[in-house]
Design a protein around this motif. Structure first.
Motif, mmCIF file in Angstrom:
data_model
loop_
_atom_site.group_PDB
_atom_site.id
_atom_site.type_symbol
_atom_site.label_atom_id
_atom_site.label_comp_id
_atom_site.label_asym_id
_atom_site.label_seq_id
_atom_site.Cartn_x
_atom_site.Cartn_y
_atom_site.Cartn_z
ATOM 1 N N GLU A 50 -6.243 -24.572 -28.282
ATOM 2 C CA GLU A 50 -7.071 -23.894 -29.297
ATOM 3 C C GLU A 50 -6.305 -22.842 -30.087
ATOM 4 O OE1 GLU A 50 -9.825 -25.256 -25.972
ATOM 5 O OE2 GLU A 50 -7.807 -24.425 -26.138
ATOM 6 N N THR A 51 -5.125 -22.454 -29.624
ATOM 7 C CA THR A 51 -4.290 -21.502 -30.378
ATOM 8 C C THR A 51 -2.957 -22.162 -30.743
ATOM 9 O OG1 THR A 51 -3.305 -20.504 -28.397
ATOM 10 C CG2 THR A 51 -5.360 -19.540 -29.232
ATOM 11 N N THR A 52 -3.009 -23.461 -30.972
ATOM 12 C CA THR A 52 -1.859 -24.255 -31.392
ATOM 13 C C THR A 52 -0.694 -24.140 -30.426
ATOM 14 O OG1 THR A 52 -2.591 -23.676 -33.616
ATOM 15 C CG2 THR A 52 -0.650 -25.029 -33.455
ATOM 16 N N GLN A 101 -2.809 -18.918 -36.054
ATOM 17 C CA GLN A 101 -2.792 -20.222 -35.396
ATOM 18 C C GLN A 101 -4.074 -20.563 -34.645
ATOM 19 O OE1 GLN A 101 -1.824 -17.459 -34.204
ATOM 20 N NE2 GLN A 101 -1.382 -17.466 -32.045
ATOM 21 N N ALA A 103 -7.531 -21.990 -33.852
ATOM 22 C CA ALA A 103 -8.288 -23.105 -34.433
ATOM 23 C C ALA A 103 -9.631 -22.631 -34.993
ATOM 24 C CB ALA A 103 -8.513 -24.178 -33.365
ATOM 25 N N ARG A 104 -10.264 -23.468 -35.780
ATOM 26 C CA ARG A 104 -11.562 -23.135 -36.373
ATOM 27 C C ARG A 104 -12.698 -23.266 -35.367
ATOM 28 N NH1 ARG A 104 -11.087 -26.490 -42.042
ATOM 29 N NH2 ARG A 104 -9.290 -25.364 -42.865
ATOM 30 N N TYR A 128 -9.595 -16.146 -29.923
ATOM 31 C CA TYR A 128 -10.056 -17.166 -28.984
ATOM 32 C C TYR A 128 -10.152 -16.572 -27.588
ATOM 33 C CZ TYR A 128 -10.035 -21.253 -25.954
ATOM 34 O OH TYR A 128 -10.346 -22.169 -24.982
#
Length: 203
Positions: A50-52, A101, A103-104, A128
């Motif tokens: 979720e945070t690349t 970074q 995510a949406r 996140y």
């Protein structure tokens, strides 16, 4: 020696055959041991999808603390208590990650997105909520302490024990079930309310 992830183990096998390795980056699972100099630099990376993928990173020293490093460039990392306030160095809290970074959200899961992707009150933007428990070290690195829920990782794959338990309990004949991880394996215990189809249970 250290206990690496399966991918790292493959790299180490290749390295023993052709000793040219200078730096090994590992991530995706928790290191449990690193007590001898392997002859190359070992860098431990941490970060949820979720945070690349990589949010913190740090070089480990043989025999030293098994930390997950410091925040990478353009990453904000917070260790917060239950009221979402920063905790002091050495105190365990939940890890939150902010930055470009993040995510949406989760595809077609607005409920879960609202629970995990929050407004960042410290720097604006979004952050996140990882569910991972960590603590700051005096040198600015982070110690990973575990999870605040039933999620575990097995060979780098996220597994929700509660989901497996629920699937088992939905089978005919199962009264109750408990699932734990031991030595990278899922083990389940169950009580029978009626005869159970063991092959279906294993499936």
């Amino acid at each position: 020696s250290f206990l690496p992830t399966p991918v790292a183990e493959q790299a180490l096998r290749r390295e023993r055959q052709h000793p040219t390795l200078r730096t090994l980056l590992v991530g995706g699972d928790r290191l449990r041991q690193f007590d001898r100099d392997p002859g190359f630099v070992l860098v431990n990376n941490y970060g949820p999808t979720e945070t690349t993928v990589v949010a913190t990173s740090g070089q480990l020293q043989p025999g030293g603390a098994l930390h997950i490093g410091k925040p990478t460039a353009n990453t904000r990392v917070y260790v917060l208590d239950a009221q979402r306030q920063p905790v002091p160095v050495g105190v365990t809290g939940e890890l939150y990650i902010g930055g470009a970074q993040v995510a949406r959200g989760y595809f077609n899961r607005p409920d879960l997105s609202a629970e995990r992707f929050l407004d960042d009150p410290f720097a604006g933007g979004r952050m996140y909520r990882t569910g991972d428990l960590v603590r700051w070290n005096a040198d600015g690195t982070l110690d990973y302490q575990g999870r605040n829920d039933d999620q575990v990782k097995i060979r780098g794959v996220r597994v929700e024990l509660g989901e497996i338990e629920a699937a088992l309990k939905a089978l005919p004949g199962i009264a109750d079930a408990v699932v734990l991880v031991r030595d990278e394996r899922l083990l389940a215990w169950f009580t029978e309310a009626a005869a159970v189809d063991i092959e279906r249970l294993r499936e």
